[in-house]
Scaffold this motif. Structure first.
Motif, mmCIF file in Angstrom:
data_model
loop_
_atom_site.group_PDB
_atom_site.id
_atom_site.type_symbol
_atom_site.label_atom_id
_atom_site.label_comp_id
_atom_site.label_asym_id
_atom_site.label_seq_id
_atom_site.Cartn_x
_atom_site.Cartn_y
_atom_site.Cartn_z
ATOM 1 N N LEU A 75 -3.922 -5.710 3.764
ATOM 2 C CA LEU A 75 -3.261 -6.595 4.293
ATOM 3 C C LEU A 75 -1.961 -7.105 4.833
ATOM 4 O O LEU A 75 -0.450 -6.751 4.800
ATOM 5 C CB LEU A 75 -3.782 -7.170 5.642
ATOM 6 N N ALA A 76 -2.174 -8.164 3.231
ATOM 7 C CA ALA A 76 -0.628 -8.515 3.148
ATOM 8 C C ALA A 76 0.641 -7.575 2.743
ATOM 9 O O ALA A 76 1.942 -7.757 3.304
ATOM 10 C CB ALA A 76 -0.704 -9.780 1.709
ATOM 11 N N LEU A 77 -0.030 -6.627 1.926
ATOM 12 C CA LEU A 77 0.809 -6.042 1.403
ATOM 13 C C LEU A 77 1.194 -4.961 2.855
ATOM 14 O O LEU A 77 2.815 -4.563 2.779
ATOM 15 C CB LEU A 77 0.041 -5.362 0.312
ATOM 16 N N LEU A 78 0.549 -4.775 3.901
ATOM 17 C CA LEU A 78 1.064 -4.129 4.910
ATOM 18 C C LEU A 78 1.502 -4.941 5.687
ATOM 19 O O LEU A 78 2.780 -4.390 5.919
ATOM 20 C CB LEU A 78 -0.500 -3.521 5.540
ATOM 21 N N THR A 79 1.433 -6.024 5.125
ATOM 22 C CA THR A 79 2.429 -6.627 7.043
ATOM 23 C C THR A 79 3.888 -6.670 6.383
ATOM 24 O O THR A 79 4.630 -7.373 6.752
ATOM 25 C CB THR A 79 2.011 -8.595 6.931
ATOM 26 N N LEU A 80 4.163 -7.225 4.425
ATOM 27 C CA LEU A 80 5.043 -7.039 4.012
ATOM 28 C C LEU A 80 6.372 -6.347 4.131
ATOM 29 O O LEU A 80 7.220 -6.361 4.439
ATOM 30 C CB LEU A 80 5.347 -7.081 2.613
ATOM 31 N N ILE A 81 5.673 -4.841 4.178
ATOM 32 C CA ILE A 81 5.942 -3.550 4.632
ATOM 33 C C ILE A 81 6.536 -3.557 5.752
ATOM 34 O O ILE A 81 7.769 -2.821 6.140
ATOM 35 C CB ILE A 81 5.209 -2.635 4.019
ATOM 36 N N MET A 139 6.607 -8.836 17.543
ATOM 37 C CA MET A 139 5.928 -8.080 18.288
ATOM 38 C C MET A 139 5.240 -6.854 17.830
ATOM 39 O O MET A 139 4.195 -7.055 17.570
ATOM 40 C CB MET A 139 6.250 -8.007 19.451
ATOM 41 N N ALA A 140 6.101 -6.024 17.269
ATOM 42 C CA ALA A 140 5.455 -5.074 16.316
ATOM 43 C C ALA A 140 4.407 -4.558 15.278
ATOM 44 O O ALA A 140 3.399 -4.165 15.463
ATOM 45 C CB ALA A 140 6.459 -3.542 16.462
ATOM 46 N N SER A 141 5.592 -6.299 14.290
ATOM 47 C CA SER A 141 4.325 -5.969 13.085
ATOM 48 C C SER A 141 3.144 -6.839 13.510
ATOM 49 O O SER A 141 2.260 -6.031 12.969
ATOM 50 C CB SER A 141 5.285 -6.208 12.614
ATOM 51 N N ARG A 142 3.102 -7.655 14.518
ATOM 52 C CA ARG A 142 1.797 -8.022 14.614
ATOM 53 C C ARG A 142 1.207 -7.513 15.134
ATOM 54 O O ARG A 142 -0.991 -7.460 15.142
ATOM 55 C CB ARG A 142 2.084 -9.843 15.506
ATOM 56 N N GLY A 143 1.558 -6.507 16.281
ATOM 57 C CA GLY A 143 0.230 -5.448 16.548
ATOM 58 C C GLY A 143 -0.349 -4.600 15.462
ATOM 59 O O GLY A 143 -1.902 -3.962 15.551
ATOM 60 N N VAL A 144 0.639 -4.032 14.672
ATOM 61 C CA VAL A 144 0.357 -3.449 13.436
ATOM 62 C C VAL A 144 -0.780 -4.076 12.599
ATOM 63 O O VAL A 144 -1.631 -3.320 12.023
ATOM 64 C CB VAL A 144 1.809 -2.730 12.394
ATOM 65 N N VAL A 145 -0.413 -4.831 12.338
ATOM 66 C CA VAL A 145 -1.362 -6.117 11.279
ATOM 67 C C VAL A 145 -2.955 -6.230 12.331
ATOM 68 O O VAL A 145 -3.604 -5.768 11.455
ATOM 69 C CB VAL A 145 -0.482 -7.395 10.740
ATOM 70 N N GLY A 146 -2.293 -6.418 13.403
ATOM 71 C CA GLY A 146 -4.185 -6.593 13.946
ATOM 72 C C GLY A 146 -4.923 -5.138 13.916
ATOM 73 O O GLY A 146 -5.912 -5.407 13.763
ATOM 74 N N ILE A 147 -4.207 -4.106 14.646
ATOM 75 C CA ILE A 147 -4.682 -2.548 14.463
ATOM 76 C C ILE A 147 -5.830 -2.785 12.583
ATOM 77 O O ILE A 147 -6.480 -1.785 12.787
ATOM 78 C CB ILE A 147 -3.532 -1.611 14.617
ATOM 79 N N PHE A 148 -4.437 -2.337 12.595
ATOM 80 C CA PHE A 148 -5.120 -2.497 10.631
ATOM 81 C C PHE A 148 -6.489 -3.738 10.432
ATOM 82 O O PHE A 148 -7.266 -2.889 9.302
ATOM 83 C CB PHE A 148 -4.536 -2.878 9.717
ATOM 84 N N PHE A 149 -6.141 -4.922 10.771
ATOM 85 C CA PHE A 149 -7.580 -5.752 10.386
ATOM 86 C C PHE A 149 -8.952 -5.301 11.088
ATOM 87 O O PHE A 149 -9.800 -5.456 10.857
ATOM 88 C CB PHE A 149 -6.676 -7.458 11.154
ATOM 89 N N LEU A 150 -8.696 -4.932 12.532
ATOM 90 C CA LEU A 150 -9.691 -4.023 13.268
ATOM 91 C C LEU A 150 -9.869 -2.870 12.763
ATOM 92 O O LEU A 150 -11.406 -3.027 12.942
ATOM 93 C CB LEU A 150 -9.064 -3.607 14.848
#
Length: 234
Positions: free
Chosen positions: A45-51, A1-12
């Protein structure tokens, strides 16, 4: 859940940058440039998601290991408390048993002393607390040498067969004074004025003296001695 929220913030947060690039490059941007720009954004975004995923997994593993160690420590503490409780209960039961045996031995020895005194027309032995002046003598009688271990050398096991039928065993060094046998008999409640020690086979009175050791009086191996009532004197 935390990773998904961070990915969403970076995407926005990447959307305004994309709009700004599109606004700056509207006259010259082409489809190829647009695809490259979108690819770079998605790659970022993929790199950030992996990290974030790796960091989250490592954090969860570290947290799980901490919880596991804490649970193990609690289990070990519970085991130690249970072991200490069992040891205390065992020591308490042993102490109670020793107290019961001590009381029973004293009661039977006092009864035997009374009967022997009646038969020999002797005054009854004192069963109460001795006067203060007699305390050093009683203390000397009750102080027995420390019992050696089973693996010690030059040790013999002496068994006393009491008139009540009980048989008590104790280990002594062969170099101990033979007087310790009379002290032990007195500690059990059998007075030397009424009782004596004798060997079992062949049956003969045991010559005990303060200057002789157990080895000097013939006790060099494990021996059984009888606590016998002295014969009446005319």
């Amino acid at each position: 859940m935390a990773s998904r929220g961070v990915v969403g913030i970076f995407f926005l947060s990447a959307i305004p940058l994309l709009c700004l690039e599109l606004r700056r490059g509207i006259p010259d941007i082409g489809i190829k440039d647009f695809i490259l720009l979108c690819g770079r954004i998605f790659l970022l975004l993929a790199l950030l998601t992996l990290i974030i995923s790796v960091t989250t997994s490592w954090f969860n593993a570290f947290k799980s290991s901490q919880v596991y160690l804490k649970e193990e420590e609690e289990k070990n503490e519970k085991r130690q408390k249970l072991v200490r409780k069992k040891q205390q209960e065992a020591q308490g039961e042993k102490g109670d048993e020793d107290s019961v045996l001590e009381c029973a031995s004293q009661t039977s020895s006092e009864a035997s002393n009374r009967e022997a005194a009646k038969r020999q027309n002797l005054p009854k032995p004192l069963t109460g607390v001795p006067p203060p002046a007699a305390q050093p003598a009683w203390k000397e009688v009750f102080d027995l040498p420390e019992e050696p271990s089973e693996t010690a050398k030059e040790v013999v096991t002496v068994a006393l067969r009491c008139p009540s039928g009980r048989v008590l065993r104790r280990r002594f060094f062969k170099s101990c004074s033979s007087q310790v046998l009379l002290d032990w008999m007195m500690r059990l409640g059998y007075q030397t004025s009424l009782y004596s020690l004798s060997t079992s086979f062949p049956r003969r009175p045991l010559a005990v003296a303060g200057g002789l050791s157990l080895g000097d009086v013939g006790i060099t191996v494990d021996t059984v001695l009888n606590v016998e009532e002295k014969e009446q004197s005319n």
